[in-house]
Scaffold this active site. Structure first.
Site, PDB file in Angstrom:
ATOM      1  N   TYR A  14      24.086 -28.966  17.459  1.00 57.03           N
ATOM      2  CA  TYR A  14      22.993 -29.350  18.006  1.00 57.03           C
ATOM      3  C   TYR A  14      21.807 -29.618  17.552  1.00 57.03           C
ATOM      4  O   TYR A  14      20.782 -29.921  17.751  1.00 57.03           O
ATOM      5  CB  TYR A  14      22.711 -28.305  19.182  1.00 57.03           C
ATOM      6  CG  TYR A  14      23.905 -27.779  20.215  1.00 57.03           C
ATOM      7  CD1 TYR A  14      24.131 -28.722  21.176  1.00 57.03           C
ATOM      8  CD2 TYR A  14      24.702 -26.730  19.949  1.00 57.03           C
ATOM      9  CE1 TYR A  14      25.116 -28.403  22.122  1.00 57.03           C
ATOM     10  CE2 TYR A  14      25.643 -26.372  20.625  1.00 57.03           C
ATOM     11  CZ  TYR A  14      25.792 -27.302  21.904  1.00 57.03           C
ATOM     12  OH  TYR A  14      26.969 -27.017  22.693  1.00 57.03           O
ATOM     13  N   HIS A  19      17.351 -32.326  22.238  1.00 53.33           N
ATOM     14  CA  HIS A  19      16.851 -31.010  23.085  1.00 53.33           C
ATOM     15  C   HIS A  19      16.304 -29.998  21.972  1.00 53.33           C
ATOM     16  O   HIS A  19      15.573 -29.013  22.564  1.00 53.33           O
ATOM     17  CB  HIS A  19      18.126 -30.557  23.746  1.00 53.33           C
ATOM     18  CG  HIS A  19      17.767 -30.238  25.171  1.00 53.33           C
ATOM     19  ND1 HIS A  19      16.568 -30.382  25.651  1.00 53.33           N
ATOM     20  CD2 HIS A  19      18.621 -29.285  26.066  1.00 53.33           C
ATOM     21  CE1 HIS A  19      16.918 -29.749  27.129  1.00 53.33           C
ATOM     22  NE2 HIS A  19      17.978 -29.289  27.253  1.00 53.33           N
ATOM     23  N   PHE A  64      21.170 -19.938  23.517  1.00 47.10           N
ATOM     24  CA  PHE A  64      21.201 -21.401  24.303  1.00 47.10           C
ATOM     25  C   PHE A  64      19.960 -21.499  24.965  1.00 47.10           C
ATOM     26  O   PHE A  64      19.517 -20.703  25.832  1.00 47.10           O
ATOM     27  CB  PHE A  64      22.531 -21.572  24.745  1.00 47.10           C
ATOM     28  CG  PHE A  64      23.748 -21.469  23.868  1.00 47.10           C
ATOM     29  CD1 PHE A  64      23.934 -22.926  23.328  1.00 47.10           C
ATOM     30  CD2 PHE A  64      24.533 -20.405  23.186  1.00 47.10           C
ATOM     31  CE1 PHE A  64      24.858 -23.118  22.339  1.00 47.10           C
ATOM     32  CE2 PHE A  64      25.465 -20.583  22.343  1.00 47.10           C
ATOM     33  CZ  PHE A  64      25.591 -22.229  21.784  1.00 47.10           C
ATOM     34  N   ASN A  66      19.656 -22.513  28.238  1.00 51.99           N
ATOM     35  CA  ASN A  66      19.345 -21.993  29.869  1.00 51.99           C
ATOM     36  C   ASN A  66      18.927 -20.507  29.698  1.00 51.99           C
ATOM     37  O   ASN A  66      18.695 -20.165  30.825  1.00 51.99           O
ATOM     38  CB  ASN A  66      20.832 -22.338  30.372  1.00 51.99           C
ATOM     39  CG  ASN A  66      20.974 -23.729  30.506  1.00 51.99           C
ATOM     40  OD1 ASN A  66      20.245 -24.823  30.059  1.00 51.99           O
ATOM     41  ND2 ASN A  66      22.180 -24.124  31.129  1.00 51.99           N
ATOM     42  N   ASN A 112      15.587 -26.757  31.765  1.00 50.63           N
ATOM     43  CA  ASN A 112      16.153 -25.369  31.816  1.00 50.63           C
ATOM     44  C   ASN A 112      15.842 -24.429  31.090  1.00 50.63           C
ATOM     45  O   ASN A 112      15.666 -23.233  31.462  1.00 50.63           O
ATOM     46  CB  ASN A 112      17.797 -25.587  31.689  1.00 50.63           C
ATOM     47  CG  ASN A 112      18.396 -26.628  32.779  1.00 50.63           C
ATOM     48  OD1 ASN A 112      18.065 -26.327  33.681  1.00 50.63           O
ATOM     49  ND2 ASN A 112      19.462 -27.296  32.567  1.00 50.63           N
TER      50      ASN A 112
END
EC number: 3.1.1.29
Length: 239
Positions: A14, A19, A64, A66, A112
């Protein structure tokens, strides 16, 4: 103390995602301003430093996206901070790439990471909204933000990260305007004071060309004075 939170997802998979621009931003601040090495704490990674006399704790939640609020809430409670001491750096699809806005409080707009933070510390924290652009349709948003920046984005992305690092001391002092000015100087530097508008250049070029044509034009040769008599002129005509 201030708590600056860079949102993103952990792991090499990632690291280059849109993001993760929040992570990228706090990483750049830590690197450029001599912050302490990153260490694991509060379900994330932290780095401490000072910006223009203001003590700042950088936090990258590793829960993460969320579940980011778990990490933020734990750090805030440990240092007995108020939510107004927290600034969250996050990707913003409602801003064009390279656009940045500073915001105090507000909703989570479906993000989120912000939604999770709302659940743990409420909405009264500051945000640095880092524009990444919109894919065009809401159904494409998840795949878009979880994809790496395109190669064509490398230039403006580097400018933005340099800019937020330049402006970080202003933000630590609470001067959002100067912070944004520092970013703007990297993203859209001013024209040189010696440069001329294109229209003016064109007018001057045309005038110079006309002057050159005038200087190089050969004047007509003068005709010698005719001293012949009328009889000679008539005789010459029938030769």
């Amino acid at each position: 103390m201030q708590l600056w939170v860079g949102l993103g997802n952990p792991g090499a998979k990632y690291a280059g995602n849109r993001h993760n621009i929040g992570w990228m931003a706090v990483d750049r601040v830590a690197e450029d301003h001599g912050f302490a090495p990153w260490r694991a704490k509060f379900q994330g990674e932290v780095s401490e430093g000072v910006l223009d006399g203001e003590k700042v704790l950088l936090l990258k939640p590793t829960t993460f996206m969320n579940l980011s609020g778990q990490s933020v809430g734990e750090a805030m409670r440990f240092y007995k901070l108020d939510s107004t001491d927290v600034t969250v750096w996050h990707d913003e699809i409602d801003l064009a790439p390279a656009k940045i806005r500073v915001k105090a409080g507000g909703g989570h707009a479906g993000h989120n990471g912000l939604r999770s933070i709302h659940q743990h510390i409420g909405p009264h924290y500051d945000r640095v909204r880092l524009g990444v652009g919109h894919p065009g349709h809401k159904d494409r948003v998840p795949g878009y933000v979880l994809s790496d920046f395109a190669k064509a984005d490398a230039g403006w992305l580097d400018d933005v990260l340099r800019g937020v690092s330049d402006g970080a001391p202003h933000l630590a002092r609470g001067d959002g305007g100067k912070f944004l000015n520092a970013v703007a100087l990297r993203v859209a530097p001013p024209r040189s004071s010696t440069s001329k508008p294109k229209a003016q250049d064109n007018r001057e070029d045309a005038a110079q060309a006309a002057e050159e044509r005038s200087e190089t034009r050969t004047p007509p040769e003068a005709r010698p004075e005719d001293t012949r008599s009328a009889l000679q002129k008539l005789a010459d005509k029938f030769r």
